[in-house]
Write an enzyme that holds these catalytic residues in place. Sequence first.
Site, PDB file in Angstrom:
ATOM      1  N   ILE A  25       0.830  -1.203   0.000  1.00  0.00           N
ATOM      2  CA  ILE A  25       0.000   0.000   0.000  1.00  0.00           C
ATOM      3  C   ILE A  25       0.866   1.254   0.000  1.00  0.00           C
ATOM      4  CG2 ILE A  25      -1.698   1.348   1.293  1.00  0.00           C
ATOM      5  CD1 ILE A  25      -2.808  -1.318   2.362  1.00  0.00           C
ATOM      6  N   GLY A  31       8.660   1.870   7.953  1.00  0.00           N
ATOM      7  CA  GLY A  31       8.301   0.543   7.481  1.00  0.00           C
ATOM      8  C   GLY A  31       7.465   0.541   6.224  1.00  0.00           C
ATOM      9  N   VAL A  33       3.567  -0.716   4.631  1.00  0.00           N
ATOM     10  CA  VAL A  33       2.202  -1.143   4.911  1.00  0.00           C
ATOM     11  C   VAL A  33       1.711  -1.958   3.712  1.00  0.00           C
ATOM     12  CG1 VAL A  33      -0.150  -0.419   5.449  1.00  0.00           C
ATOM     13  CG2 VAL A  33       1.796   0.941   6.275  1.00  0.00           C
ATOM     14  N   LYS A  48       1.560  -3.859   8.813  1.00  0.00           N
ATOM     15  CA  LYS A  48       2.668  -2.903   8.823  1.00  0.00           C
ATOM     16  C   LYS A  48       3.902  -3.626   9.323  1.00  0.00           C
ATOM     17  CE  LYS A  48       5.146   0.857   9.418  1.00  0.00           C
ATOM     18  NZ  LYS A  48       4.948   2.210   9.757  1.00  0.00           N
ATOM     19  N   ASP A 143       2.301  13.124  15.891  1.00  0.00           N
ATOM     20  CA  ASP A 143       2.484  13.872  14.646  1.00  0.00           C
ATOM     21  C   ASP A 143       1.163  13.988  13.889  1.00  0.00           C
ATOM     22  OD1 ASP A 143       3.800  15.227  12.608  1.00  0.00           O
ATOM     23  OD2 ASP A 143       4.319  13.391  11.547  1.00  0.00           O
TER      24      ASP A 143
END
Length: 177
Positions: A25, A31, A33, A48, A143
């Site tokens: 994705i 990382g 996903v 993930k 964030d």
Amino acid sequence: MVEVCPLAVGIGETLDGKYRITREIRRTSTGVVYEAEDRGQSGQVAVKTLLEATSGDGQLAARFRREARAAGALGAPRIPRVFDLGRTSKGLLYLVTELFAGETLLALLSRKPQLPVPLAVDLTGQVLSGLSTAHKGGLVHRDLSPESIFIPSGEKSPELVKILDESGVLVRSQHLE
């Protein structure tokens, strides 16, 4: 540029005999996903994986596990449900969550730079509600941005906003009461 992990999960690979990876994705700074088929539940999930550099760090790995469990325990409608946590056969940490169809607030704003006031108020209220629930559970988002606010499609009105973050989980705060 996001590094390509030599231990990355391959399309078609199955994790722990349960999650068959069907497509990538997106890549993040921590990382990758993936979309995966949950063989036990006959549904689609998001997986993930952390990058090699972060998966091997004992403190980061422990924090990732702790935060995933804490976020999963909330059971809040605006925070993605966490289904599973594990390691790939190559040693990368992974997290399994709900998979959504839809778009981020950033994508919506790129199409409609000026949202209708009622929609903007509704989305803001939903985000604040989700953050309030997380804070009551001792979690804080580190964030928050239009990219971390996801608006699933196909939901009945009003749309149900999901709050995401870079690592797929919220962060446990030691400073919240």
